[in-house]
Design a protein around this motif. Sequence first.
Motif, mmCIF file in Angstrom:
data_model
loop_
_atom_site.group_PDB
_atom_site.id
_atom_site.type_symbol
_atom_site.label_atom_id
_atom_site.label_comp_id
_atom_site.label_asym_id
_atom_site.label_seq_id
_atom_site.Cartn_x
_atom_site.Cartn_y
_atom_site.Cartn_z
ATOM 1 N N PRO A 54 0.819 -1.218 0.000
ATOM 2 C CA PRO A 54 0.000 0.000 0.000
ATOM 3 C C PRO A 54 0.855 1.272 0.000
ATOM 4 N N GLY A 55 0.546 2.164 -0.930
ATOM 5 C CA GLY A 55 1.249 3.429 -1.047
ATOM 6 C C GLY A 55 2.504 3.387 -1.893
ATOM 7 N N ALA A 56 2.963 2.183 -2.286
ATOM 8 C CA ALA A 56 4.188 2.063 -3.087
ATOM 9 C C ALA A 56 3.864 2.192 -4.569
ATOM 10 N N GLY A 57 4.845 2.647 -5.333
ATOM 11 C CA GLY A 57 4.627 2.851 -6.754
ATOM 12 C C GLY A 57 4.985 1.673 -7.637
ATOM 13 N N SER A 58 5.912 0.841 -7.209
ATOM 14 C CA SER A 58 6.353 -0.282 -8.029
ATOM 15 C C SER A 58 5.782 -1.590 -7.496
ATOM 16 N N PRO A 59 5.421 -2.496 -8.404
ATOM 17 C CA PRO A 59 4.905 -3.791 -7.948
ATOM 18 C C PRO A 59 5.982 -4.601 -7.235
ATOM 19 N N VAL A 60 5.546 -5.413 -6.277
ATOM 20 C CA VAL A 60 6.457 -6.291 -5.534
ATOM 21 C C VAL A 60 6.233 -7.754 -5.888
ATOM 22 N N GLY A 61 5.176 -8.043 -6.631
ATOM 23 C CA GLY A 61 4.863 -9.418 -6.985
ATOM 24 C C GLY A 61 3.740 -9.479 -7.986
ATOM 25 N N TYR A 62 3.175 -10.682 -8.160
ATOM 26 C CA TYR A 62 2.093 -10.868 -9.126
ATOM 27 C C TYR A 62 1.160 -11.990 -8.693
ATOM 28 N N VAL A 63 -0.075 -11.891 -9.134
ATOM 29 C CA VAL A 63 -1.102 -12.894 -8.845
ATOM 30 C C VAL A 63 -0.939 -14.054 -9.823
ATOM 31 N N THR A 64 -1.062 -15.279 -9.319
ATOM 32 C CA THR A 64 -1.019 -16.456 -10.192
ATOM 33 C C THR A 64 -2.419 -16.951 -10.529
ATOM 34 N N SER A 65 -3.286 -17.009 -9.535
ATOM 35 C CA SER A 65 -4.674 -17.424 -9.759
ATOM 36 C C SER A 65 -5.549 -16.799 -8.683
ATOM 37 N N ALA A 66 -6.827 -16.728 -8.958
ATOM 38 C CA ALA A 66 -7.755 -16.095 -8.014
ATOM 39 C C ALA A 66 -9.171 -16.558 -8.315
ATOM 40 N N ASP A 67 -10.013 -16.517 -7.281
ATOM 41 C CA ASP A 67 -11.413 -16.877 -7.447
ATOM 42 C C ASP A 67 -12.160 -16.532 -6.165
ATOM 43 N N TYR A 68 -13.459 -16.553 -6.252
ATOM 44 C CA TYR A 68 -14.290 -16.313 -5.086
ATOM 45 C C TYR A 68 -14.359 -17.588 -4.263
ATOM 46 N N GLY A 69 -14.125 -17.489 -2.966
ATOM 47 C CA GLY A 69 -14.216 -18.636 -2.065
ATOM 48 C C GLY A 69 -15.582 -18.664 -1.401
ATOM 49 N N TYR A 70 -16.471 -19.462 -1.931
ATOM 50 C CA TYR A 70 -17.842 -19.492 -1.418
ATOM 51 C C TYR A 70 -17.931 -20.007 0.018
ATOM 52 N N SER A 71 -17.052 -20.906 0.403
ATOM 53 C CA SER A 71 -17.118 -21.444 1.767
ATOM 54 C C SER A 71 -16.685 -20.418 2.817
ATOM 55 N N ILE A 72 -15.914 -19.405 2.419
ATOM 56 C CA ILE A 72 -15.491 -18.368 3.368
ATOM 57 C C ILE A 72 -16.097 -17.014 3.029
ATOM 58 N N ASP A 73 -16.855 -16.933 1.943
ATOM 59 C CA ASP A 73 -17.542 -15.712 1.525
ATOM 60 C C ASP A 73 -16.565 -14.547 1.334
ATOM 61 N N ALA A 74 -15.490 -14.810 0.578
ATOM 62 C CA ALA A 74 -14.482 -13.781 0.317
ATOM 63 C C ALA A 74 -13.750 -14.105 -0.980
ATOM 64 N N PHE A 75 -13.137 -13.084 -1.585
ATOM 65 C CA PHE A 75 -12.349 -13.276 -2.798
ATOM 66 C C PHE A 75 -10.913 -13.604 -2.399
ATOM 67 N N VAL A 76 -10.364 -14.670 -2.985
ATOM 68 C CA VAL A 76 -9.055 -15.198 -2.618
ATOM 69 C C VAL A 76 -8.131 -15.180 -3.833
ATOM 70 N N ALA A 77 -6.873 -14.805 -3.614
ATOM 71 C CA ALA A 77 -5.873 -14.824 -4.678
ATOM 72 C C ALA A 77 -4.585 -15.437 -4.154
ATOM 73 N N TYR A 78 -3.863 -16.153 -5.031
ATOM 74 C CA TYR A 78 -2.507 -16.598 -4.727
ATOM 75 C C TYR A 78 -1.575 -15.626 -5.423
#
Length: 136
Positions: free
Chosen positions: A70-94
């Motif tokens: 948060p607040g930084a200008g350059s990326p520190v990493g990247y997302v590989t996959s993501a999806d909505y987690g219905y069992s936890i009612d939240a959006f999850v990303a690796y």
Amino acid sequence: MEKGYRSWGTDMSREHTPEEAGLGFAVSARKGDFVGSAALAARDSGRRLVTVVLDDRGGMAAGGEPVFVPGAGSPVGYVTSADYGYSIDAFVAYAWVPQELAAPGTRLEISYFGRRQAGTVRPDALFDPDLTHIRR
């Protein structure tokens, strides 16, 4: 996603060690030397695959998005996959991030079409971490 299961070829590849990908438990050091054990022990990129839960349940990512502190200008990493987690009612990303940002509780942002979405690094198994549902 919420069980912490990684996908070969999407979340990790031969470029990553089991420890970096959160699968260090699958390699037993008690068995002594094995073919490749010296090479494996000497290799560490300083990156870790982490589970990020977005604050906004309506958040979105698909894979390949940049990850920021948060607040930084350059990326520190990247997302590989993501999806909505219905069992936890939240959006999850690796996401792959530097090791120093891999601790649960670390705040990160995932950029999706220029909009930064706040999230938190969480333990890998968000649903049924003790495997009680599987062992029924």
